[in-house]
Design a protein around this motif. Structure first.
Motif, PDB file in Angstrom:
ATOM      1  N   GLN A   1      -2.685  19.553  55.143  1.00 48.72           N
ATOM      2  CA  GLN A   1      -2.993  19.057  56.478  1.00 48.72           C
ATOM      3  C   GLN A   1      -4.465  18.709  56.524  1.00 48.72           C
ATOM      4  OE1 GLN A   1      -1.560  21.952  59.343  1.00 48.72           O
ATOM      5  NE2 GLN A   1       0.346  20.815  59.525  1.00 48.72           N
ATOM      6  N   ARG A   2      -4.730  17.476  56.872  1.00 43.60           N
ATOM      7  CA  ARG A   2      -6.097  16.976  56.969  1.00 43.60           C
ATOM      8  C   ARG A   2      -6.519  16.916  58.427  1.00 43.60           C
ATOM      9  NH1 ARG A   2      -8.065  17.721  51.995  1.00 43.60           N
ATOM     10  NH2 ARG A   2      -6.755  16.738  50.447  1.00 43.60           N
ATOM     11  N   SER A   3      -7.620  16.276  58.695  1.00 45.04           N
ATOM     12  CA  SER A   3      -8.135  16.201  60.059  1.00 45.04           C
ATOM     13  C   SER A   3      -7.077  15.659  61.010  1.00 45.04           C
ATOM     14  CB  SER A   3      -9.379  15.313  60.105  1.00 45.04           C
ATOM     15  OG  SER A   3      -9.035  13.999  59.722  1.00 45.04           O
ATOM     16  N   GLY A   4      -7.046  16.220  62.194  1.00 39.91           N
ATOM     17  CA  GLY A   4      -6.051  15.809  63.169  1.00 39.91           C
ATOM     18  C   GLY A   4      -4.658  16.301  62.819  1.00 39.91           C
ATOM     19  N   ASN A   5      -4.565  17.296  61.933  1.00 37.25           N
ATOM     20  CA  ASN A   5      -3.288  17.855  61.478  1.00 37.25           C
ATOM     21  C   ASN A   5      -2.370  16.816  60.843  1.00 37.25           C
ATOM     22  OD1 ASN A   5      -3.827  20.523  62.120  1.00 37.25           O
ATOM     23  ND2 ASN A   5      -3.114  20.287  64.220  1.00 37.25           N
ATOM     24  N   ARG A   6      -2.936  15.792  60.250  1.00 36.10           N
ATOM     25  CA  ARG A   6      -2.130  14.785  59.554  1.00 36.10           C
ATOM     26  C   ARG A   6      -1.585  15.404  58.272  1.00 36.10           C
ATOM     27  NH1 ARG A   6      -1.155   9.449  59.906  1.00 36.10           N
ATOM     28  NH2 ARG A   6      -0.964   8.255  57.987  1.00 36.10           N
ATOM     29  N   ARG A   7      -0.275  15.337  58.101  1.00 31.72           N
ATOM     30  CA  ARG A   7       0.388  15.972  56.966  1.00 31.72           C
ATOM     31  C   ARG A   7       0.511  15.016  55.788  1.00 31.72           C
ATOM     32  NH1 ARG A   7       2.223  18.306  61.494  1.00 31.72           N
ATOM     33  NH2 ARG A   7       3.022  20.439  61.427  1.00 31.72           N
ATOM     34  N   TYR A   8       0.251  15.558  54.610  1.00 29.45           N
ATOM     35  CA  TYR A   8       0.435  14.819  53.369  1.00 29.45           C
ATOM     36  C   TYR A   8       1.317  15.662  52.450  1.00 29.45           C
ATOM     37  CZ  TYR A   8      -3.202  11.663  54.898  1.00 29.45           C
ATOM     38  OH  TYR A   8      -3.916  10.739  55.610  1.00 29.45           O
ATOM     39  N   TYR A   9       2.459  15.113  52.110  1.00 35.86           N
ATOM     40  CA  TYR A   9       3.416  15.817  51.263  1.00 35.86           C
ATOM     41  C   TYR A   9       3.170  15.462  49.802  1.00 35.86           C
ATOM     42  CZ  TYR A   9       5.949  17.019  55.499  1.00 35.86           C
ATOM     43  OH  TYR A   9       6.300  17.523  56.724  1.00 35.86           O
ATOM     44  N   ARG A  10       2.879  16.489  49.009  1.00 37.77           N
ATOM     45  CA  ARG A  10       2.694  16.326  47.563  1.00 37.77           C
ATOM     46  C   ARG A  10       4.060  16.099  46.913  1.00 37.77           C
ATOM     47  NH1 ARG A  10      -0.953  21.370  48.568  1.00 37.77           N
ATOM     48  NH2 ARG A  10       1.056  21.996  49.387  1.00 37.77           N
ATOM     49  N   PRO A  11       4.103  15.632  45.677  1.00 33.23           N
ATOM     50  CA  PRO A  11       5.397  15.418  45.007  1.00 33.23           C
ATOM     51  C   PRO A  11       6.292  16.666  45.006  1.00 33.23           C
ATOM     52  CG  PRO A  11       3.677  14.327  43.778  1.00 33.23           C
ATOM     53  CD  PRO A  11       2.987  15.112  44.863  1.00 33.23           C
ATOM     54  N   ALA A  12       5.716  17.846  44.824  1.00 30.70           N
ATOM     55  CA  ALA A  12       6.521  19.080  44.852  1.00 30.70           C
ATOM     56  C   ALA A  12       7.087  19.320  46.249  1.00 30.70           C
ATOM     57  CB  ALA A  12       5.688  20.269  44.404  1.00 30.70           C
ATOM     58  N   ASP A  13       6.281  19.031  47.285  1.00 35.73           N
ATOM     59  CA  ASP A  13       6.755  19.170  48.665  1.00 35.73           C
ATOM     60  C   ASP A  13       7.890  18.193  48.943  1.00 35.73           C
ATOM     61  OD1 ASP A  13       4.775  21.108  49.345  1.00 35.73           O
ATOM     62  OD2 ASP A  13       3.323  19.499  49.711  1.00 35.73           O
ATOM     63  N   VAL A  14       7.743  16.963  48.450  1.00 36.69           N
ATOM     64  CA  VAL A  14       8.769  15.937  48.653  1.00 36.69           C
ATOM     65  C   VAL A  14      10.078  16.380  47.997  1.00 36.69           C
ATOM     66  CG1 VAL A  14       9.445  13.557  48.131  1.00 36.69           C
ATOM     67  CG2 VAL A  14       7.114  14.056  48.912  1.00 36.69           C
ATOM     68  N   ALA A  15       9.992  16.922  46.786  1.00 36.28           N
ATOM     69  CA  ALA A  15      11.196  17.399  46.093  1.00 36.28           C
ATOM     70  C   ALA A  15      11.847  18.537  46.875  1.00 36.28           C
ATOM     71  CB  ALA A  15      10.845  17.852  44.681  1.00 36.28           C
ATOM     72  N   LEU A  16      11.043  19.437  47.424  1.00 33.29           N
ATOM     73  CA  LEU A  16      11.575  20.545  48.201  1.00 33.29           C
ATOM     74  C   LEU A  16      12.236  20.042  49.484  1.00 33.29           C
ATOM     75  CD1 LEU A  16      11.979  23.550  48.675  1.00 33.29           C
ATOM     76  CD2 LEU A  16       9.662  23.626  49.648  1.00 33.29           C
ATOM     77  N   VAL A  17      11.607  19.094  50.164  1.00 39.48           N
ATOM     78  CA  VAL A  17      12.186  18.541  51.388  1.00 39.48           C
ATOM     79  C   VAL A  17      13.508  17.838  51.072  1.00 39.48           C
ATOM     80  CG1 VAL A  17      11.895  16.796  53.189  1.00 39.48           C
ATOM     81  CG2 VAL A  17      10.030  18.359  52.665  1.00 39.48           C
ATOM     82  N   ARG A  18      13.560  17.122  49.974  1.00 41.37           N
ATOM     83  CA  ARG A  18      14.819  16.466  49.587  1.00 41.37           C
ATOM     84  C   ARG A  18      15.907  17.503  49.330  1.00 41.37           C
ATOM     85  NH1 ARG A  18      11.751  12.337  45.623  1.00 41.37           N
ATOM     86  NH2 ARG A  18      11.304  10.712  47.145  1.00 41.37           N
ATOM     87  N   ARG A  19      15.559  18.618  48.693  1.00 40.83           N
ATOM     88  CA  ARG A  19      16.531  19.690  48.428  1.00 40.83           C
ATOM     89  C   ARG A  19      16.992  20.326  49.733  1.00 40.83           C
ATOM     90  NH1 ARG A  19      20.842  21.456  46.551  1.00 40.83           N
ATOM     91  NH2 ARG A  19      20.907  23.624  45.966  1.00 40.83           N
ATOM     92  N   ILE A  20      16.059  20.584  50.657  1.00 41.49           N
ATOM     93  CA  ILE A  20      16.418  21.145  51.966  1.00 41.49           C
ATOM     94  C   ILE A  20      17.355  20.185  52.693  1.00 41.49           C
ATOM     95  CG2 ILE A  20      15.519  21.759  54.245  1.00 41.49           C
ATOM     96  CD1 ILE A  20      12.964  22.774  52.759  1.00 41.49           C
TER      97      ILE A  20
END
Length: 120
Positions: free
Chosen positions: A41-60
């Motif tokens: 999470q960067r300024s303004g709570n902007r979310r950036y999903y790393r490749p591992a996060d993307v893989a986890l979200v796809r699995r969820i």
């Protein structure tokens, strides 16, 4: 306009939301329920999903929306804890299913696979 990113690029919540076809608030909800999911999470709570996060979200997404798990069931599946098998709940003293049970299991698995194919 859809911008194609390389496989290792970070995705914003909007990009990941559009890819999966789920609203952004669902991804934020999943962050609150799955402790493994922690995008940058960067300024303004902007979310950036790393490749591992993307893989986890796809699995969820797969577990919840394709395979039909509950949030609790998906949490356990991701933690490596399996739900008890239906046979064990029905008859815990039986070590192997009877031929009738085996037939029923095959029929139920076929129905599950057909439903999963219809949803995808």
């Amino acid at each position: 306009m859809i911008v194609m990113k390389s496989d290792g690029a970070f995705l914003t919540i909007g990009e990941l939301s559009a890819e999966l076809g789920v609203p952004q608030h669902i991804l934020r909800y999943w962050e609150s329920r799955f402790t493994q999911l922690r995008p940058l999470q960067r300024s303004g709570n902007r979310r950036y999903y790393r490749p591992a996060d993307v893989a986890l979200v796809r699995r969820i997404h797969q577990l919840l929306n394709v395979e039909g798990f509950t949030v609790r069931g998906a949490q356990k599946a991701l933690a490596g804890v399996e739900e008890p098998a239906a046979e064990a709940v029905v008859a815990p003293s039986v070590s192997a299913p009877s031929p009738a049970d085996a037939t029923l299991i095959v029929r139920l698995q076929t129905i599950r696979d057909t439903l999963a194919a219809a949803l995808s």
